[in-house]
Design an enzyme around this catalytic site. Structure first.
Site, short mmCIF file in Angstrom:
data_model
loop_
_atom_site.label_atom_id
_atom_site.label_comp_id
_atom_site.label_asym_id
_atom_site.label_seq_id
_atom_site.Cartn_x
_atom_site.Cartn_y
_atom_site.Cartn_z
N LYS A 179 0.66 -0.76 -0.05
CA LYS A 179 0.02 0.22 -0.26
C LYS A 179 0.73 1.06 0.20
O LYS A 179 1.46 1.36 0.59
CB LYS A 179 -0.81 -0.16 1.18
CG LYS A 179 -1.62 1.09 0.77
CD LYS A 179 -2.34 1.59 2.55
CE LYS A 179 -1.99 2.83 3.03
NZ LYS A 179 -1.49 3.95 1.98
N GLY A 231 7.18 4.89 8.28
CA GLY A 231 6.13 5.88 8.36
C GLY A 231 6.55 6.42 9.98
O GLY A 231 7.59 5.77 9.69
N SER A 232 5.56 6.88 10.28
CA SER A 232 5.78 7.39 11.82
C SER A 232 5.72 6.72 12.91
O SER A 232 4.96 5.59 12.76
CB SER A 232 4.57 8.58 11.56
OG SER A 232 3.45 8.36 11.71
N THR A 233 6.68 6.95 13.84
CA THR A 233 6.68 6.40 14.96
C THR A 233 5.32 5.72 15.61
O THR A 233 4.96 4.59 16.08
CB THR A 233 7.14 7.41 15.99
OG1 THR A 233 8.12 7.28 16.03
CG2 THR A 233 7.73 6.34 17.48
N GLY A 236 4.13 3.43 13.70
CA GLY A 236 4.95 2.12 13.59
C GLY A 236 3.97 1.77 15.42
O GLY A 236 4.22 0.01 15.71
N GLU A 253 10.53 0.72 10.39
CA GLU A 253 11.58 1.80 9.72
C GLU A 253 10.31 3.11 10.44
O GLU A 253 9.83 3.72 9.46
CB GLU A 253 11.37 1.50 7.94
CG GLU A 253 12.54 0.94 7.84
CD GLU A 253 13.59 0.68 8.36
OE1 GLU A 253 14.43 1.78 8.52
OE2 GLU A 253 15.13 -0.25 7.69
N CYS A 287 13.82 10.18 7.11
CA CYS A 287 13.71 10.19 7.59
C CYS A 287 14.71 9.89 8.89
O CYS A 287 15.05 10.42 9.81
CB CYS A 287 13.11 8.88 8.32
SG CYS A 287 13.98 8.21 7.08
N GLU A 384 10.71 15.61 15.61
CA GLU A 384 11.33 15.02 13.53
C GLU A 384 10.47 16.52 13.29
O GLU A 384 8.79 16.09 13.41
CB GLU A 384 10.20 14.35 13.69
CG GLU A 384 11.51 13.48 12.20
CD GLU A 384 10.98 12.58 11.59
OE1 GLU A 384 9.83 11.89 12.10
OE2 GLU A 384 11.44 11.86 11.24
#
Ligand code: NAD
Ligand code: MG
Length: 472
Positions: A179, A231-233, A236, A253, A287, A384
Site C-alpha cells: 500500500k 512511516g511515523s513512530t 508504527g 522503519e 527520516c 521530528e
C-alpha cells in the site's frame, strides 16, 4: 550573480490516466470509492485513485496467497530472472518514472532522476543476485520464505521505498500486497504496469491504494505472514500493538532526529555541503535527515556564516526545473506541521533565519530555515519536523557532542565531520544510531543495511541483513 533561464523537464513524457483501479492478481479492477492525488507544486489534481476497503484488501491478500504456492516453489535462479527484468525495465522507463514521481510528490527532478530512480534499479539488481544464493546468506542451509508480505510505505520516497520492500521479499520467495501513501500512489501504480511488462506471474505483486484505514486492513489481515512498515513512530506503535501475539513477523522503519556533528578540524566547505545535503535534500522529508547540527563552538561562527552564504544560493521552486534544489512540500498537512513547529521554535527563544526567497503563489512551499541558539530542551531539537528546517546546537568537547547526539528518543542515523580518522571511529563507536556517515551524509547503497535503534524502529532493510526479515 546571473539569472538562470528556466530548464523544465517535459511532463508530456509520462501518461497519467484520469483514474486508476486496484492492481490485484495481475490486472486493474475498479474499487468502489475513490480519492484524488494532487501535484503539491500546483495543487492540480493528477488522477483519481481507488480507495481499497476491507473486501478489496481481502481479495488482494487472497491473490497473493494463491500466487505464493508457485512463486515460492520456483528455483531462485528463475525468480532472479523476473527481478533482473524488472530492474532493466525500471532503467528503460526511468525518465517517465522520475517525472511521475516529481509530479506526484513535489521533489526536484534532479533528485528523482539522479538519486531515487538509479537506486530503485540498483535494489532490484542487487536482490536479483541474491535469489539463487539464499542458502549462502548466513541464515541456515535451506532458508524458507514466509508467505504473503503486507507492506505499507510513506510518501517521501514512494518508488524507492517500494523497491526496498518488494525486491528482497520477492527474491526470498514471498509474494506481496503493497500500500503506497495516499498522497503519492502514482509511481506504485506505474510499477504495476512494469510487473505486467516483465510478465511477473499474476498475484505475486498486488498494489492496493488508500489511506490509513486501508493500511490497517492490510496489516491486520490474518493471512499476512509478515508486515513491513515505514512511516511515523505513532503509526508504527499502533501496528506493533496489533501484530503482537499473532505470530506475524514485523519490521518497522520509523522517524529520526539525526545529529550531524562538525568538529573544529573538519574541512568547513565540505561540511557545509554535507549539512545542506543532510537537511535540504528532498525538502527535509527524510527520516535520516541531519536535522540537528552539532558544531564545535570554536568554529561555529565561521561555519554558520558559510552555511548562510550557501543557503542563499539554493533555488526553491518548480520541481520539474532541472536547476531546482528544493521542491514543494508534499501536502498541505505536512506544510502545516512544519509551520507550526517552526513557530514553536521561535516562541521558545531560538533565533530563526531564512535566506531571501520568493515562493510560488500556488502549491505548498517552505523556505530553507535554520534556528540558532537552540537548546536540548527545545521542541525543535527533540521532535521530528520532516521539513527543510535545521536546529543548530554547539558543543565544546567530543564527550559533550556524543552526549547531546544521543540525547534523543530516536536512533536512525548520524554524521561526523573531522579530519581525524581515529576521532571519527571513536565517536562513531559511542553513537546510538543505525547508520553513521563520516565526512558525507545521506549516502545510500543497496548493499548496506539501514534501520534504527529505540523509537526509530527495528529490523534492517538493504544488504544481506535485509533478507533476514523475509526468511524463516
Ligand atoms: P504515517 O505513518 O501517517 O503514514 C505512513 C503510511 O502508513 C501511509 O501509507 C499511511 O497511509 C499508512 N498508515 C497510516 N495509518 C495507518 C494505520 N493505522 N495502519 C496501517 N497503515 C497506516 O506517516 P506520514 O506522516 O505519512 O509520513 C511521515 C513520517 O514517516 C515521518 O514521521 C517520518 O519520520 C516517517 N518516515 C520514516 C522513514 C524510515 O525509513 N524510518 C521513512 C520515511 C518516513
Ligand atoms: Mg500527490
Amino acid at each position: 550573480m546571473f539569472e538562470y533561464a528556466p530548464a523544465p523537464e517535459s511532463r508530456s513524457i509520462v501518461d497519467i490516466a484520469p483514474s486508476y483501479g486496484l492492481f490485484i492478481n495481475g490486472s486493474f479492477d475498479e474499487g468502489k470509492a475513490t480519492f484524488k492525488t494532487v501535484n503539491p507544486a500546483t495543487e492540480e489534481v493528477l488522477s483519481e485513485v481507488a480507495l481499497a476497503g476491507p473486501e478489496d484488501v481481502d481479495r488482494a491478500v487472497g491473490a497473493a496467497r494463491k500466487a505464493y504456492e508457485k512463486w515460492s516453489a520456483l528455483p531462485g535462479a528463475e525468480r532472479a530472472k523476473y527481478l533482473f527484468r524488472i530492474a532493466r525495465i525500471v532503467q528503460e522507463r526511468s525518465r517517465e518514472l522520475a517525472v511521475l514521481e516529481s509530479l506526484d510528490n513535489g521533489k526536484p527532478i534532479r533528485e528523482s532522476r539522479d538519486v531515487d530512480l538509479p537506486l530503485v534499479a540498483a535494489h532490484f539488481f542487487y536482490y536479483a543476485g541474491w535469489a539463487d544464493k539464499l542458502a549462502y546468506a548466513g541464515f541456515g542451509p535451506d532458508p524458507r520464505p514466509l508467505g504473503v508480505a503486507g507492506q505499507v510505505i510513506p510518501w517521501n520516497f514512494p518508488m524507492l521505498m517500494l523497491a526496498w520492500k518488494i525486491a528482497p521479499a520477492l527474491a526470498a520467495g514471498n509474494t506481496v500486497v503493497l500500500k503506497p501513501a495516499e498522497t503519492t500512489p502514482l509511481s506504485a501504480l506505474f510499477f504495476a504496469d512494469v510487473c505486467r511488462q516483465a510478465e511477473l506471474p499474476p498475484g505475486v505483486v498486488n498494489i492496493v491504494t488508500g489511506a490509513g484505514d486501508t493500511g490497517r486492513y492490510l496489516v491486520e489481515h490474518p493471512d499476512v505472514a509478515k508486515v513491513a512498515f515505514t512511516g511515523s513512530t505513532e503509526v508504527g506503535r499502533q501496528i506493533a500493538r496489533s501484530v503482537a501475539g499473532t505470530g506475524k513477523r514485523l519490521t518497522l522503519e520509523l522517524g529520526g532526529k539525526a545529529a550531524n556533528i562538525v568538529f573544529d578540524d573538519a574541512p568547513i566547505d565540505q561540511a557545509v555541503e554535507g549539512i545542506v545535503n543532510g537537511i535540504f535534500f528532498n525538502q527535509g522529508h527524510v527520516c535520516c535527515a541531519g536535522s540537528r547540527l552539532l558544531v564545535q563552538e570554536s568554529v561555529a561562527e565561521e561555519l554558520l556564516s558559510s552555511l548562510k552564504r550557501r543557503m542563499a544560493t539554493l533555488r526553491v521552486g518548480d520541481p520539474l526545473d532541472k536547476n531546482t534544489d528544493i521542491g514543494a512540500i508534499n501536502s498541505a498537512a505536512q506544510l502545516a506541521k512544519i509551520t507550526e513547529l517552526s513557530e514553536i521554535g521561535a516562541n521558545e527563544g531560538a533565533e530563526r533565519w531564512s535566506p531571501p526567497c520568493e515562493l510560488p503563489d500556488r502549491g505548498f512551499w517552505f523556505a530553507p530555515t535554520i534556528f540558532t541558539g537552540v537548546t536540548q530542551a527545545h521542541r525543535i531539537a527533540r521532535e521530528e519536523i520532516f521539513g527543510p528546517v535545521l536546529a543548530v546546537l554547539t558543543f565544546r568537547t567530543p564527550d559533550e557532542a556524543i552526549e547531546k547526539a544521543n540525547n534523543t528518543p530516536y536512533g536512525l542515523s548520524a554524521g561526523i565531520w573531522s579530519d581525524k580518522g581515529s576521532r571519527i571511529l571513536a565517536v562513531a563507536d559511542q553513537l546510538r544510531a543505525g547508520v553513521i556517515w563520516a565526512n558525507t551524509f545521506n549516502k545510500f547503497d543497496p548493499t548496506s543495511p539501514f534501520g534504527g535503534y529505540k523509537e526509530s524502529g527495528y529490523g534492517r532493510e538493504g544488504g544481506r541483513h535485509g533478507l533476514e526479515a523475509y526468511l524463516a
